[in-house]
Design an enzyme around this catalytic site. Structure first.
Site, PDB file in Angstrom:
ATOM      1  N   HIS A 268      35.160 -46.477 -40.084  1.00 16.30           N
ATOM      2  CA  HIS A 268      36.015 -45.605 -40.999  1.00 16.30           C
ATOM      3  C   HIS A 268      37.273 -46.322 -40.361  1.00 16.30           C
ATOM      4  CE1 HIS A 268      37.638 -45.063 -44.527  1.00 16.30           C
ATOM      5  NE2 HIS A 268      37.152 -46.212 -45.372  1.00 16.30           N
ATOM      6  N   ASP A 319      29.610 -48.445 -47.534  1.00 13.24           N
ATOM      7  CA  ASP A 319      28.485 -49.471 -47.881  1.00 13.24           C
ATOM      8  C   ASP A 319      27.433 -50.032 -47.483  1.00 13.24           C
ATOM      9  OD1 ASP A 319      30.753 -51.026 -49.321  1.00 13.24           O
ATOM     10  OD2 ASP A 319      31.962 -51.475 -47.215  1.00 13.24           O
TER      11      ASP A 319
END
Ligand SMILES: CC(C)(COP(=O)(O)OP(=O)(O)OC[C@H]1O[C@@H](n2cnc3c(N)ncnc32)[C@H](O)[C@@H]1OP(=O)(O)O)[C@@H](O)C(=O)NCCC(=O)NCCS
Length: 382
Positions: A268, A319
């Site tokens: 991320h 996700d």
């Protein structure tokens, strides 16, 4: 080149604008080191455990938790905006059955502006009405397209059902049980906003030109579609399917990393520790996988998480486990990103409202890296 390098702003940008503050916002706070996420000051863990998507929508749009009557009013408004314009329904029927659902959603959301009486009204009141309408309509569009592509009739929204339950109802044609509805509600809460992520930034840039909310939402959907952003959840499931067995996870991870490839659902830009949203999705993935006989997918995921951490010290993002959760709910992989969009519509529209409340055109500079000024040579002399 040096003589042209005069357009430098106060800060020289980093690649991908990493670390650059590009807007002031009261909507969402992220602490990437501690793994903290707050919507309007409320911790995502508390919202995930105690709130509903409708309540989170109110929070994002109005900046405060609703009182009971305020929440009831918003809930009724959302229920009242679920129906689809016949022209957009006709487009959904005419779209190729094998079209990428995010492409269909992007086009349909753009089309909504043609029939929305508030489309060109950028007042706060109209923007709030459009935020509610767009959030309600997005779920209807993707459920209807999914049914049409499978040769089924779209299901008329059920005004007795809350947002998440109605979405599953419109998708499958049968009412979901409480666990399923709560799980979709949680997915919607967790994806509703995430500060200046790529799609929201794209939407804010569009809104800053004083273009309409539908334009901003359409651009944001385009931004979300990419595999480095919202498209990752679908790729997670495809990767797990390709691997096929828990014993092959290690070979896949090591092989991909050795080739310099990315493992979908990991890493991320902002979180340097675990994405706090993943905590909830991991728990739900485990319990749903056991309940629905899909433990193989959960076990592969856990093994993948262990090995990626060992090899690259990278954590899962939102996700990764959302893929297993949605698989267990019987949602097809190519709708995962659309469901992300159906949730993020609340955040995108909140950012459009915030941007236009106190607007200044977003117009950054580029660090020029091209040639110095050159003499134009007519084509016959080249
Ligand atoms: C989200 C993402 C785009 C953020 O990327 P970023 O901040 O630009 O970071 P970079 O892509 O520059 O990666 C930095 C380093 O971590 C590695 N890395 C980051 N994510 C990785 C992943 N998913 N798998 C393997 N390595 C990864 C990069 O290879 C790079 O390693 P290096 O320094 O040894 O070259 C990136 O982590 C990614 O591509 N993840 C996979 C897609 C995904 O899950 N997206 C959903 C995000 S919510």
């Amino acid at each position: 080149m040096a003589e042209l390098a005069t357009a430098k702003g106060p800060t020289v940008g980093t690649k991908g604008l990493e670390g650059i503050i590009a807007a002031n916002s009261e909507i969402c706070f992220i602490d990437g080191k501690e793994g903290r996420l707050l919507y309007e000051g409320y911790n995502i863990h508390e919202l995930a455990d105690q709130s509903t998507f409708e309540e989170v929508c109110y929070l994002l749009w109005y900046g405060a938790l609703p009182k009971k009557d305020q929440l009831e009013k918003l809930d009724q408004q959302l229920r009242g905006e679920r129906a689809m314009y016949p022209e957009v329904m006709a487009f959904l029927r005419s779209a190729p059955k094998d079209a990428v659902p995010m492409t269909v959603l992007r086009t349909a959301v753009s089309m909504l502006a043609l029939y929305d009486k508030d489309a060109e009204d950028m007042s706060l009141e109209a923007n709030l009405r459009k935020a509610i309408r767009l959030t309600a309509q997005t779920s209807t569009i993707l459920a209807a397209f999914h049914r049409i592509r499978n040769g089924q009739e779209p299901v008329t929204p059920n005004p007795k059902l809350a947002h998440a339950a109605n979405f599953l109802y419109m998708l499958r044609g049968t009412e979901p049980n409480e666990v399923e509805a709560r799980c979709v509600d949680l997915i919607l809460i967790l994806h509703a906003d995430h500060s200046l992520n790529a799609s929201t930034f794209a939407g804010r840039v569009i809104a800053s030109t004083l273009a309409d909310m539908h334009s901003a939402a359409t651009g944001a959907i385009g931004g979300l579609k990419g595999p480095l952003h919202g498209g990752a959840n679908q790729r997670v499931l495809e990767t797990l399917a390709e691997i096929g067995d828990v014993s092959k996870v290690e070979g896949y991870v090591k092989g991909t990393i050795a080739k310099g490839g990315k493992i979908m659902g990991f890493g991320h830009r902002v979180y340097k520790t675990e994405d706090p949203r993943a905590v909830h999705l991991r728990e739900w993935a485990k319990s749903l996988a056991e309940r629905t006989g899909n433990s193989k997918w959960y076990d592969m995921s856990v093994e993948m998480e262990r090995i990626v951490k060992e090899e690259k010290q990278i954590s899962v993002n939102v996700d990764f486990y959302s893929a297993t959760v949605q698989l267990c709910l019987g949602i097809p992989a190519d709708l995962f990103t659309c469901i992300f969009a159906a949730s993020r519509m609340a955040g995108w529209t909140a950012h459009v409202i915030e941007q236009q409340k106190n607007n200044r055109l977003i117009r950054p500079l580029a660090e020029y890296t091209g040639p110095a000024e050159r003499k134009y040579v007519p084509i016959v002399q080249r």
